[in-house]
Write an enzyme that holds these catalytic residues in place. Sequence first.
Site, PDB file in Angstrom:
ATOM      1  N   CYS A 200       3.119   5.762   2.726  1.00 62.25           N
ATOM      2  CA  CYS A 200       3.616   4.579   2.164  1.00 62.25           C
ATOM      3  C   CYS A 200       2.972   4.242   0.761  1.00 62.25           C
ATOM      4  O   CYS A 200       2.784   5.197   0.275  1.00 62.25           O
ATOM      5  CB  CYS A 200       2.856   3.488   3.315  1.00 62.25           C
ATOM      6  N   THR A 201       3.000   2.793   0.410  1.00 64.45           N
ATOM      7  CA  THR A 201       2.953   2.738  -1.015  1.00 64.45           C
ATOM      8  C   THR A 201       1.256   3.107  -1.375  1.00 64.45           C
ATOM      9  O   THR A 201       0.992   3.740  -2.362  1.00 64.45           O
ATOM     10  CB  THR A 201       2.857   1.156  -1.227  1.00 64.45           C
TER      11      THR A 201
END
Length: 349
Positions: A200-201
């Site tokens: 994810c980020t």
Amino acid sequence: MPVLHNRISNETLKERMLAETEPRITISFYKYFSIAEPQETRDALYKAFESLNVFGRVYLAHEGINAQISVPESKVSAFRDFLYSFDPALNNVRLNIALDDDGKSFWVLRMKVRERIVADGIDDPTFNASDVGEYLKAAEVNAMLDDPDAVFIDMRNHYEYEVGHFENALEIPADTFREQLPKAVEMMQEHKDKKIIMYCTGGIRCEKASAWMKHSGFNKVWHIEGGIIEYARRAREQGLPVRFIGKNFVFDERMGERISEDIIAHCHQCGTPCDTHTNCKNDGCHLLFIQCPTCAEKFRGCCSELCSEESVLPEEEQRRRRAGRENGNKIFNKSRGRLNTKLGIPDPE
């Protein structure tokens, strides 16, 4: 008693931030750990962050902390020292430094107590969020990308995946993280014997997702340490090929960090290559969508002719039209269904 929340208008605060001459550093961090009194912790952190002129968005819950902030360059060391000494669980917590940063990511400090720092929808008392998958560092990520037995799963939303992702990564089609978790389990059933790599980020979503996959019977589970931000930074520092393609969407005023020069998305209005997100300028809409400069001029920064026409009406008429509309049509709406309904997204040329 000091005021522990902002009382100044957004417009004034943004003007002040833009007038600052000192550079700012955008930092994100998270930590899953037990917080007995989230409200007391929130108030103590707010006082300290405000004294250091920190802006940003911070969520606290019994399960931990999630923060995206902007710190004056001269205060970064003091901020780090404070954070590391605030609680033993936060000592040496990883601070993800933004990759593509103009220092204008935030202009106000907002700090809230929530039920969860990531809305996961999990209601299973047997779930152990600390039983996570193994971390992967940058070189290991690249090795896994070349492993035919590995499957990369993107645990971000559709609008994030659309502008950038790892080579051949699978998208879990959903509008929210809570919807993605059961879908990821369902989609990966046929790959149960494969190596599953989640990302994810900044790491917070894929860390919890890796624990959920293990809880759901998957044994070969990894997640990228520090997410896309840390991977790209370390790969560049170590002279490794950066295998993330496109832009990394971020949840602040920047709306994205350029990782590679590839433009893999398209304008939602004309289909030309573009990966610039914006919110519809019509205050009765604010749909998040991708818009090229030509369409931005043509539609006055709006997502449709209807919104463009409405945006130039007298303010009183705009308010009248907005009255009674569902809250779901308001600020920062990112629903894929609403995007498709409003725009009828064209096929890329």
